[in-house]
Design an enzyme around this catalytic site. Sequence first.
Site, short mmCIF file in Angstrom:
data_model
loop_
_atom_site.label_atom_id
_atom_site.label_comp_id
_atom_site.label_asym_id
_atom_site.label_seq_id
_atom_site.Cartn_x
_atom_site.Cartn_y
_atom_site.Cartn_z
N LYS A 79 0.20 77.54 7.61
CA LYS A 79 -0.43 78.75 8.18
C LYS A 79 -1.63 79.07 7.30
O LYS A 79 -1.48 79.62 6.21
CB LYS A 79 0.57 79.90 8.19
CG LYS A 79 0.35 80.93 9.27
CD LYS A 79 -0.77 81.89 9.12
CE LYS A 79 -0.82 82.84 7.98
NZ LYS A 79 -2.21 83.41 7.84
N GLU A 137 1.95 80.69 -6.18
CA GLU A 137 0.77 80.72 -7.05
C GLU A 137 0.00 81.99 -6.70
O GLU A 137 -0.57 82.10 -5.61
CB GLU A 137 -0.08 79.48 -6.85
CG GLU A 137 0.58 78.28 -7.50
CD GLU A 137 -0.13 76.98 -7.23
OE1 GLU A 137 -1.29 76.99 -6.78
OE2 GLU A 137 0.50 75.93 -7.47
N GLU A 166 -6.44 92.80 -10.49
CA GLU A 166 -7.31 91.68 -10.09
C GLU A 166 -8.35 92.16 -9.08
O GLU A 166 -8.00 92.73 -8.05
CB GLU A 166 -6.46 90.58 -9.46
CG GLU A 166 -7.28 89.35 -9.11
CD GLU A 166 -6.43 88.21 -8.56
OE1 GLU A 166 -5.54 88.49 -7.72
OE2 GLU A 166 -6.66 87.06 -8.94
N CYS A 194 -8.71 82.66 -8.45
CA CYS A 194 -7.59 83.29 -9.15
C CYS A 194 -7.60 82.99 -10.64
O CYS A 194 -7.11 83.77 -11.44
CB CYS A 194 -6.27 82.87 -8.52
SG CYS A 194 -6.07 81.10 -8.43
P1 ADP Z 1 -5.37 88.10 0.20
O1 ADP Z 1 -5.27 89.48 -0.35
O2 ADP Z 1 -6.04 87.13 -0.69
O3 ADP Z 1 -5.81 88.00 1.62
P2 ADP Z 1 -2.65 87.65 0.95
O4 ADP Z 1 -1.55 87.38 -0.02
O5 ADP Z 1 -2.58 88.89 1.75
O6 ADP Z 1 -3.93 87.53 0.07
O7 ADP Z 1 -2.83 86.44 1.95
C1 ADP Z 1 -2.60 85.09 1.64
C2 ADP Z 1 -1.94 84.42 2.82
O8 ADP Z 1 -0.69 85.05 3.06
C3 ADP Z 1 -2.72 84.52 4.13
O9 ADP Z 1 -2.59 83.29 4.83
C4 ADP Z 1 -2.01 85.64 4.86
O10 ADP Z 1 -2.12 85.55 6.26
C5 ADP Z 1 -0.57 85.37 4.44
N1 ADP Z 1 0.33 86.53 4.58
C6 ADP Z 1 0.02 87.86 4.48
N2 ADP Z 1 1.12 88.61 4.70
C7 ADP Z 1 2.15 87.76 4.94
C8 ADP Z 1 3.55 87.93 5.23
N3 ADP Z 1 4.11 89.13 5.31
N4 ADP Z 1 4.29 86.82 5.42
C9 ADP Z 1 3.75 85.59 5.33
N5 ADP Z 1 2.46 85.37 5.07
C10 ADP Z 1 1.65 86.43 4.87
#
Ligand code: ADP
Length: 502
Positions: A195, A270, A401, A303
């Site tokens: 995803k 990570e 961050e 990161c």
């Molecule tokens: P950022 O703040 O860098 O966007 P996130 O941790 O929100 O970081 O996003 C990183 C990835 O995690 C993206 O692919 C996002 O769609 C996915 N993501 C966000 N929320 C969820 C969730 N509840 N379950 C699974 N994947 C998620």
Amino acid sequence: METAPHQVELAELSIDTRHYIGGIRVTSAQATGTSADHSPATFDSISPIDGTVLACISRGGKAEAEAAVAAARSAFPAWRDLGPRGRGEILHRLADLVEANVEQLAQLETLDNGSLLRSHRLGVMPRVAMNIRFFADWAMNELQHPVWQTRGHDNVVSWDPSGVVVIITPWNAPLMLATWRIGPALAAGDTVVLKPAEWTPLSASYFADLCEQAGMPAGVFNVVQGMGAEVGAALVAHPGIARIAFTGSVPTAKTIARAAAENLTPVSFELGGKSPLIVTDDADLDLAITIALEQYDNAGQVCLSGTRLLVHEGVAEEFATRFAQKAALIVQGDPRDEATQIGPQIHQVHLDRVAEFVERAEAAGARVAIGGGRNSELGGLYYRPTLLTDAAPGSEILTAEVFGPVLTLQTFATDDEAVELANNTEFGLAAVVVCGDRQRAERLTKNLVAGTIWVNCFFVRDLAAPFGGSKNSGIGREGGVWSFDFYADVKNTVYAPSGWKE
Ligand code: ADP
């Protein structure tokens, strides 16, 4: 050019905007009215360079998560039984295809995430191929442990394929970070559901085409697109998966860990960082400044960046003056231009977040030494390389961050103080030390809490080395055998010396 309804032409590539599940391109179930999910059936992928809508992407939900996991599960036994050599042949063909498409992939990724075309072309996309080749080779040639004996019994260790790996990736280095997980997962004999981040879905879609061209059986590699809280959440909560590999933020990691706990699904996380860059008073200051300037790379959306400059008080003034002179020469602009050193932030939402961090820091007493605002000459999503000094100890700008081109400068008097400042965050991803004396550097590194430490260098990465974060920067290590220890079921079989028929 005339294109099929679900294809867009970008960077001389034809990109399919649909999910890739079981070797077939599909739109979302809600688009066909077969899902109870009422979220929209698509989302836009927007270029951070100029705000152009690049593509209208299928937006998955629970139905797509179910379908992708089912496809990956049914492809698993045959992929497992192919063995490291059979898989290796296909993975090498895939790496060859990535190499043959470096230029197009570089252009596509730059359009989608705004990182420098030059670095995509010269560094990132070749590394994508390497991520696949390296782990395929490791599975074929290195994945063995010497047999040892316990009271005459043989211990035989094997790394067995474990099942379906869900891989969730961020937007700052989309295909590179995805293949850093996909490479070892596929080489280990697992099947994959990826995803990609919703801000940068395009390279993953094209990568699926390359998998098909490489002869990968249907269902071994699947891509579902959409929002984290929708399809992402459905994937990580699925009881039929064997592993979750996630790269992203700490709050999302906590949400995923809660879902994983329900099924006791092992996770590899990570996460973020707030890494220190320590400059001692005997350091080569030219080198220290060069390395410090590198922390602005990718517009600070890395990161690993050493965003907290911790400089010995005896050299801090000279360091700051010379750093500011060099930083003033940084060329900011269109990431496709050869001369550009810093491009845009990924998205308006993210740019606002970065700007607000700096505004709050200033309000709390920090001083802007350089930069400190949007680049109004360029408009769009450009934020100036920024250095803040005099931030209050423990304040947000020194502990959270930012993920933008924003560095802070603090001074220290003793090496013990440097270590204390360095370790004083929730993170432990990386640290950088610039120091003139090897023994002094070794004393410093011994006491720093970080998954990776660079001494008098930055970003030297070996795929055989362990990589990951301490404290809230992650769970687990990957790289070399550490990757296989995660993706595989490690098994010890004990053979007795007796009981065998002649
Ligand atoms: P950022 O703040 O860098 O966007 P996130 O941790 O929100 O970081 O996003 C990183 C990835 O995690 C993206 O692919 C996002 O769609 C996915 N993501 C966000 N929320 C969820 C969730 N509840 N379950 C699974 N994947 C998620």
